[in-house]
Design a protein around this motif. Structure first.
Motif, PDB file in Angstrom:
ATOM      1  N   TYR A 194      11.536  -0.690 -10.642  1.00 54.70           N
ATOM      2  CA  TYR A 194      12.404   0.350 -10.082  1.00 54.70           C
ATOM      3  C   TYR A 194      12.442   0.219  -8.571  1.00 54.70           C
ATOM      4  N   PHE A 195      13.618   0.334  -7.985  1.00 56.81           N
ATOM      5  CA  PHE A 195      13.686   0.408  -6.518  1.00 56.81           C
ATOM      6  C   PHE A 195      14.698   1.466  -6.117  1.00 56.81           C
ATOM      7  N   TRP A 196      14.561   1.932  -4.883  1.00 59.41           N
ATOM      8  CA  TRP A 196      15.576   2.823  -4.327  1.00 59.41           C
ATOM      9  C   TRP A 196      15.813   2.436  -2.871  1.00 59.41           C
TER      10      TRP A 196
ATOM     11  N   VAL B 189      -2.192  -8.095  -6.414  1.00 64.19           N
ATOM     12  CA  VAL B 189      -1.385  -6.884  -6.616  1.00 64.19           C
ATOM     13  C   VAL B 189      -0.275  -6.819  -5.553  1.00 64.19           C
ATOM     14  N   GLY B 190       0.707  -5.962  -5.803  1.00 63.24           N
ATOM     15  CA  GLY B 190       1.697  -5.622  -4.778  1.00 63.24           C
ATOM     16  C   GLY B 190       2.716  -6.710  -4.493  1.00 63.24           C
ATOM     17  N   ASP B 191       3.261  -6.656  -3.290  1.00 60.66           N
ATOM     18  CA  ASP B 191       4.335  -7.571  -2.883  1.00 60.66           C
ATOM     19  C   ASP B 191       3.953  -9.035  -3.018  1.00 60.66           C
TER      20      ASP B 191
ATOM     21  N   MET C 218     -12.754  -2.970   1.636  1.00 64.57           N
ATOM     22  CA  MET C 218     -11.318  -3.187   1.832  1.00 64.57           C
ATOM     23  C   MET C 218     -11.093  -3.690   3.254  1.00 64.57           C
ATOM     24  N   VAL C 219     -10.421  -4.844   3.341  1.00 59.80           N
ATOM     25  CA  VAL C 219     -10.227  -5.497   4.635  1.00 59.80           C
ATOM     26  C   VAL C 219      -8.747  -5.439   4.985  1.00 59.80           C
ATOM     27  N   GLY C 220      -8.403  -4.946   6.157  1.00 61.59           N
ATOM     28  CA  GLY C 220      -6.995  -4.855   6.537  1.00 61.59           C
ATOM     29  C   GLY C 220      -6.763  -5.346   7.955  1.00 61.59           C
ATOM     30  N   GLU C 221      -5.732  -6.111   8.133  1.00 62.80           N
ATOM     31  CA  GLU C 221      -5.451  -6.667   9.450  1.00 62.80           C
ATOM     32  C   GLU C 221      -4.932  -5.615  10.429  1.00 62.80           C
ATOM     33  N   GLU C 222      -4.167  -4.649   9.892  1.00 61.41           N
ATOM     34  CA  GLU C 222      -3.624  -3.621  10.780  1.00 61.41           C
ATOM     35  C   GLU C 222      -4.724  -2.625  11.145  1.00 61.41           C
ATOM     36  N   LEU C 223      -4.487  -1.902  12.255  1.00 61.92           N
ATOM     37  CA  LEU C 223      -5.498  -0.952  12.715  1.00 61.92           C
ATOM     38  C   LEU C 223      -5.434   0.361  11.937  1.00 61.92           C
TER      39      LEU C 223
ATOM     40  N   LEU D 251      -0.385  -0.286   0.800  1.00 62.01           N
ATOM     41  CA  LEU D 251      -0.144   0.533  -0.393  1.00 62.01           C
ATOM     42  C   LEU D 251      -0.872  -0.001  -1.627  1.00 62.01           C
ATOM     43  N   SER D 252      -0.691  -1.286  -1.922  1.00 65.19           N
ATOM     44  CA  SER D 252      -1.270  -1.806  -3.172  1.00 65.19           C
ATOM     45  C   SER D 252      -2.795  -1.884  -3.091  1.00 65.19           C
ATOM     46  N   GLY D 253      -3.319  -2.190  -1.895  1.00 67.70           N
ATOM     47  CA  GLY D 253      -4.779  -2.241  -1.742  1.00 67.70           C
ATOM     48  C   GLY D 253      -5.382  -0.858  -1.951  1.00 67.70           C
TER      49      GLY D 253
ATOM     50  N   HIS E  63       8.978  -3.920  -4.388  1.00 65.49           N
ATOM     51  CA  HIS E  63       9.332  -2.538  -4.693  1.00 65.49           C
ATOM     52  C   HIS E  63       8.089  -1.674  -4.523  1.00 65.49           C
ATOM     53  N   TRP E  64       8.285  -0.520  -3.908  1.00 67.97           N
ATOM     54  CA  TRP E  64       7.195   0.417  -3.669  1.00 67.97           C
ATOM     55  C   TRP E  64       6.465   0.742  -4.970  1.00 67.97           C
ATOM     56  N   THR E  65       7.218   1.008  -6.038  1.00 70.76           N
ATOM     57  CA  THR E  65       6.572   1.401  -7.295  1.00 70.76           C
ATOM     58  C   THR E  65       5.818   0.225  -7.932  1.00 70.76           C
ATOM     59  N   ALA E  66       6.327  -1.002  -7.732  1.00 71.22           N
ATOM     60  CA  ALA E  66       5.634  -2.163  -8.313  1.00 71.22           C
ATOM     61  C   ALA E  66       4.252  -2.329  -7.681  1.00 71.22           C
ATOM     62  N   ALA E  67       4.118  -1.934  -6.406  1.00 73.39           N
ATOM     63  CA  ALA E  67       2.801  -2.028  -5.747  1.00 73.39           C
ATOM     64  C   ALA E  67       1.792  -1.139  -6.478  1.00 73.39           C
ATOM     65  N   GLY E  68       2.215   0.083  -6.809  1.00 71.69           N
ATOM     66  CA  GLY E  68       1.326   0.994  -7.533  1.00 71.69           C
ATOM     67  C   GLY E  68       1.086   0.543  -8.964  1.00 71.69           C
TER      68      GLY E  68
ATOM     69  N   PRO F 209       9.661   5.022   5.099  1.00 68.32           N
ATOM     70  CA  PRO F 209      10.234   5.825   6.198  1.00 68.32           C
ATOM     71  C   PRO F 209      10.491   5.020   7.482  1.00 68.32           C
ATOM     72  N   LEU F 210       9.901   3.831   7.612  1.00 68.28           N
ATOM     73  CA  LEU F 210      10.062   3.060   8.849  1.00 68.28           C
ATOM     74  C   LEU F 210      11.518   2.651   9.073  1.00 68.28           C
ATOM     75  N   SER F 211      12.272   2.485   7.981  1.00 70.89           N
ATOM     76  CA  SER F 211      13.676   2.070   8.134  1.00 70.89           C
ATOM     77  C   SER F 211      14.620   3.240   7.877  1.00 70.89           C
ATOM     78  N   LYS F 212      14.055   4.439   7.742  1.00 69.21           N
ATOM     79  CA  LYS F 212      14.880   5.606   7.411  1.00 69.21           C
ATOM     80  C   LYS F 212      14.550   6.737   8.394  1.00 69.21           C
ATOM     81  N   SER F 213      13.795   7.742   7.923  1.00 71.91           N
ATOM     82  CA  SER F 213      13.586   8.944   8.735  1.00 71.91           C
ATOM     83  C   SER F 213      12.937   8.661  10.087  1.00 71.91           C
TER      84      SER F 213
HETATM   85  C1  LIG Z   1      10.698  -0.979   6.381  1.00 68.74           C
HETATM   86  C2  LIG Z   1      10.452  -1.001   4.879  1.00 68.74           C
HETATM   87  C3  LIG Z   1      11.121  -0.113   4.067  1.00 68.74           C
HETATM   88  C4  LIG Z   1      10.927  -0.128   2.687  1.00 68.74           C
HETATM   89  N1  LIG Z   1      11.622   0.738   1.903  1.00 68.74           N
HETATM   90  C5  LIG Z   1      11.492   0.677   0.559  1.00 68.74           C
HETATM   91  C6  LIG Z   1      12.269   1.525  -0.280  1.00 68.74           C
HETATM   92  O1  LIG Z   1      13.088   2.329   0.185  1.00 68.74           O
HETATM   93  N2  LIG Z   1      12.104   1.410  -1.625  1.00 68.74           N
HETATM   94  C7  LIG Z   1      11.232   0.528  -2.195  1.00 68.74           C
HETATM   95  O2  LIG Z   1      11.145   0.454  -3.447  1.00 68.74           O
HETATM   96  N3  LIG Z   1      10.458  -0.275  -1.412  1.00 68.74           N
HETATM   97  C8  LIG Z   1      10.575  -0.224  -0.063  1.00 68.74           C
HETATM   98  N4  LIG Z   1       9.825  -1.052   0.732  1.00 68.74           N
HETATM   99  C9  LIG Z   1       8.853  -1.972   0.106  1.00 68.74           C
HETATM  100  C10 LIG Z   1       7.447  -1.367  -0.026  1.00 68.74           C
HETATM  101  O3  LIG Z   1       7.079  -0.678   1.121  1.00 68.74           O
HETATM  102  C11 LIG Z   1       6.493  -2.512  -0.327  1.00 68.74           C
HETATM  103  O4  LIG Z   1       6.833  -2.995  -1.602  1.00 68.74           O
HETATM  104  C12 LIG Z   1       5.024  -2.102  -0.261  1.00 68.74           C
HETATM  105  O5  LIG Z   1       4.669  -1.741   1.041  1.00 68.74           O
HETATM  106  C13 LIG Z   1       4.143  -3.243  -0.739  1.00 68.74           C
HETATM  107  O6  LIG Z   1       2.802  -2.917  -0.592  1.00 68.74           O
HETATM  108  P1  LIG Z   1       1.695  -4.043  -0.428  1.00 68.74           P
HETATM  109  O7  LIG Z   1       0.387  -3.327  -0.342  1.00 68.74           O
HETATM  110  O8  LIG Z   1       1.854  -5.107  -1.427  1.00 68.74           O
HETATM  111  O9  LIG Z   1       2.025  -4.759   0.960  1.00 68.74           O
HETATM  112  P2  LIG Z   1       1.940  -4.176   2.428  1.00 68.74           P
HETATM  113  O10 LIG Z   1       2.419  -2.786   2.478  1.00 68.74           O
HETATM  114  O11 LIG Z   1       2.620  -5.197   3.287  1.00 68.74           O
HETATM  115  O12 LIG Z   1       0.378  -4.192   2.770  1.00 68.74           O
HETATM  116  C14 LIG Z   1      -0.323  -5.407   2.940  1.00 68.74           C
HETATM  117  C15 LIG Z   1      -1.343  -5.237   4.042  1.00 68.74           C
HETATM  118  O13 LIG Z   1      -2.173  -6.401   4.074  1.00 68.74           O
HETATM  119  C16 LIG Z   1      -2.420  -6.757   5.416  1.00 68.74           C
HETATM  120  N5  LIG Z   1      -2.761  -8.183   5.475  1.00 68.74           N
HETATM  121  C17 LIG Z   1      -1.918  -9.244   5.369  1.00 68.74           C
HETATM  122  N6  LIG Z   1      -2.607 -10.400   5.480  1.00 68.74           N
HETATM  123  C18 LIG Z   1      -3.917 -10.072   5.661  1.00 68.74           C
HETATM  124  C19 LIG Z   1      -5.100 -10.819   5.805  1.00 68.74           C
HETATM  125  N7  LIG Z   1      -5.101 -12.151   5.800  1.00 68.74           N
HETATM  126  N8  LIG Z   1      -6.243 -10.131   5.980  1.00 68.74           N
HETATM  127  C20 LIG Z   1      -6.266  -8.772   5.971  1.00 68.74           C
HETATM  128  N9  LIG Z   1      -5.170  -8.012   5.833  1.00 68.74           N
HETATM  129  C21 LIG Z   1      -4.010  -8.648   5.660  1.00 68.74           C
HETATM  130  C22 LIG Z   1      -1.113  -6.427   6.111  1.00 68.74           C
HETATM  131  O14 LIG Z   1      -1.323  -6.304   7.505  1.00 68.74           O
HETATM  132  C23 LIG Z   1      -0.713  -5.130   5.428  1.00 68.74           C
HETATM  133  O15 LIG Z   1      -1.255  -4.012   6.108  1.00 68.74           O
HETATM  134  C24 LIG Z   1      10.004  -1.059   2.118  1.00 68.74           C
HETATM  135  C25 LIG Z   1       9.330  -1.957   2.948  1.00 68.74           C
HETATM  136  C26 LIG Z   1       9.554  -1.939   4.320  1.00 68.74           C
HETATM  137  C27 LIG Z   1       8.823  -2.929   5.200  1.00 68.74           C
END
Ligand SMILES: Cc1cc2nc3c(=O)[nH]c(=O)nc-3n(C[C@H](O)[C@H](O)[C@H](O)COP(=O)(O)OP(=O)(O)OC[C@H]3O[C@@H](n4cnc5c(N)ncnc54)[C@H](O)[C@@H]3O)c2cc1C
Length: 419
Positions: free
Chosen positions: A333-335, A284-286, A42-47, A22-24, A303-308, A55-59
């Protein structure tokens, strides 16, 4: 091994974003919207391209059909507009800030003018428990698929950790008709965010929906041959189970930064502009430990919104002249959705805050509560009252006078009077 990609400053700096979640994605989108014409890798470990985790923990746990793909954050056909060098399925393994090069696990190297760390976090694992096939954590789409499959053949789910994620999974288990035990080491769930009374309301919500909630007790061990069969609690109780979810927090993905000089605590430390202590490296992000409005010290919010918000901040600051850079101003903000109840929070409450329930009824899981310190509003928390909570945003942002905010009552929106 290929040589580093040369940086090409002619059309703007080469930006490398590590982490394609999300944040990337939001960082790349904002950079383009702000007119950045230089290369973005943009480099990502996931496919998968960036997808939505809530939605992974909900719908997605509840829907009948197995999802074929994760809920995408950007339509595949719209990626072309971003003109990204998108490298998926490969992990960044090291950062050399002197050469300005990121090494990838496939042996390639990527050069940058500006680097954005967007690697988020992963679920905290407890190695002693995780070797059982039916003991799950939940962070990725694959985790969700594997948990879904087990839930469908299970009759008793045990969730370890009654935080936001644990509460959502427990709720999903009940909605699916499973017997659910929710175990929490703290005496009150979510006490740090909601306080004792409101956190207690979350425990009560689960009890009313049939969850066996065990508070103030830790898990001693998980027993079973290959698959978990019993969860043994610290008080000696044994919970028979056939699927376990470990929801005991997360750890940031920072190991690839080891030795780079970037300061990491429980995340990547940065200043109010999102810049780390290594030149040309932002976060950025988490993963970001950053100053949020109203917080006494920099902290990491998942928080999802903090990532944005942090993505927009860093994109702006990367392109801005030094005097035009800005700090983060958005209120945290979180929900969380549990059963038919929406739990929401604005701001950063502290355990010392005074809490006033100003509307609704805590026992009915429908209320608005205002947190304050020395007469100033610090946060607002609600269950099933989204509109009244939204009306508190400005007061929380400004640390408004509590008495003034209370004058906003009644909290139901005022009816429009026809002329
Ligand atoms: C199941 C679940 C439910 C959630 N529900 C809510 C909710 O209801 N409300 C809310 O406010 N927030 C919720 N969140 C939190 C929200 O989804 C996160 O805050 C958000 O995804 C953060 O985005 P991010 O880009 O920082 O991290 P991520 O989404 O984790 O993305 C980081 C990416 O970087 C990749 N990565 C990691 N290390 C490397 C590396 N060395 N090289 C390349 N790639 C790498 C990872 O594989 C991942 O794809 C939830 C999170 C989860 C897991």
């Amino acid at each position: 091994m290929t040589s580093p990609t040369p940086a090409t400053p002619a059309s703007g700096p080469t930006v490398v974003i590590v982490g394609a979640g999300l944040s990337g994605l939001r960082t790349a989108e904002r950079l383009r919207r702000l007119g950045h014409a230089g290369p973005i890798t943009m480099v990502g470990e996931e496919l998968h391209p960036a997808y939505d985790r809530p939605p992974l923990s909900k719908s997605l746990l509840l829907q009948e059909e197995t999802p074929l793909a994760p809920p995408s954050l950007r339509a595949a056909e719209k990626y072309a507009e971003l003109d990204l060098d998108l490298r998926l399925g490969v992990r960044a393994s090291a950062l050399d800030p002197t050469e300005r090069v990121v090494s990838l696990q496939d042996g390639t190297k990527v050069g940058y003018d500006q680097l954005v760390i967007a690697t988020g976090s992963r679920a905290r694992q407890v190695p002693a428990w995780q070797h059982h096939d039916n003991v799950h954590t939940l962070r990725t789409f694959e985790d969700c698929l594997s948990l879904r499959a087990d839930l469908r053949s299970a009759s008793h789910l045990t969730v370890i950790g009654a935080g936001v994620l644990g509460g959502e999974v427990a709720a999903a288990g009940r909605v699916l008709g499973l017997k659910v035990t929710l175990v929490e080491a703290q005496p009150v769930p979510l006490e740090r965010v909601l306080g004792v009374e409101l956190g207690g309301s979350v425990a009560q919500l689960h009890r009313e929906r049939g969850v066996d909630v065990r508070l103030g007790v830790a898990v001693e061990r998980i027993e079973g041959e290959g698959r978990a069969e019993r969860v043994v609690l610290g008080d000696g109780d044994v919970v028979e189970t056939d699927v376990v979810v470990v929801a005991v927090g997360s750890v940031t993905e920072t190991s690839w930064l080891d030795g780079s000089g970037v300061t990491t605590t429980d995340g990547v430390l940065c200043d109010e502009y999102g810049a780390t202590d290594v030149p040309r490296v932002h976060v950025v992000g988490d993963a970001a430990v950053i100053a949020h409005p109203g917080a006494p010290a920099p902290l990491r919010l998942e928080h999802w919104t903090a990532a944005g918000d942090t993505a927009a901040l860093v994109a702006h600051n990367l392109l801005a002249a030094p005097e035009e850079r800005r700090p983060l101003t958005e209120v945290p903000y979180f929900w969380s959705d549990q059963y038919d109840v929406k739990i929401q929070g604005l701001g950063i409450p502290s355990p010392e805050d005074r809490i006033d329930v100003v509307a609704g009824d805590v026992a009915a899981h429908s209320f608005l509560a205002i947190c304050s310190r020395e007469g100033r509003v610090t946060a607002a928390v609600a269950m099933s009252m989204p509109a009244p909570l939204a009306r508190c945003r400005k007061a929380v942002a400004e640390g408004a006078d509590l008495a003034t905010l209370l004058q906003l009552a009644p909290w139901t929106p005022k009816k429009k009077v026809d002329a």
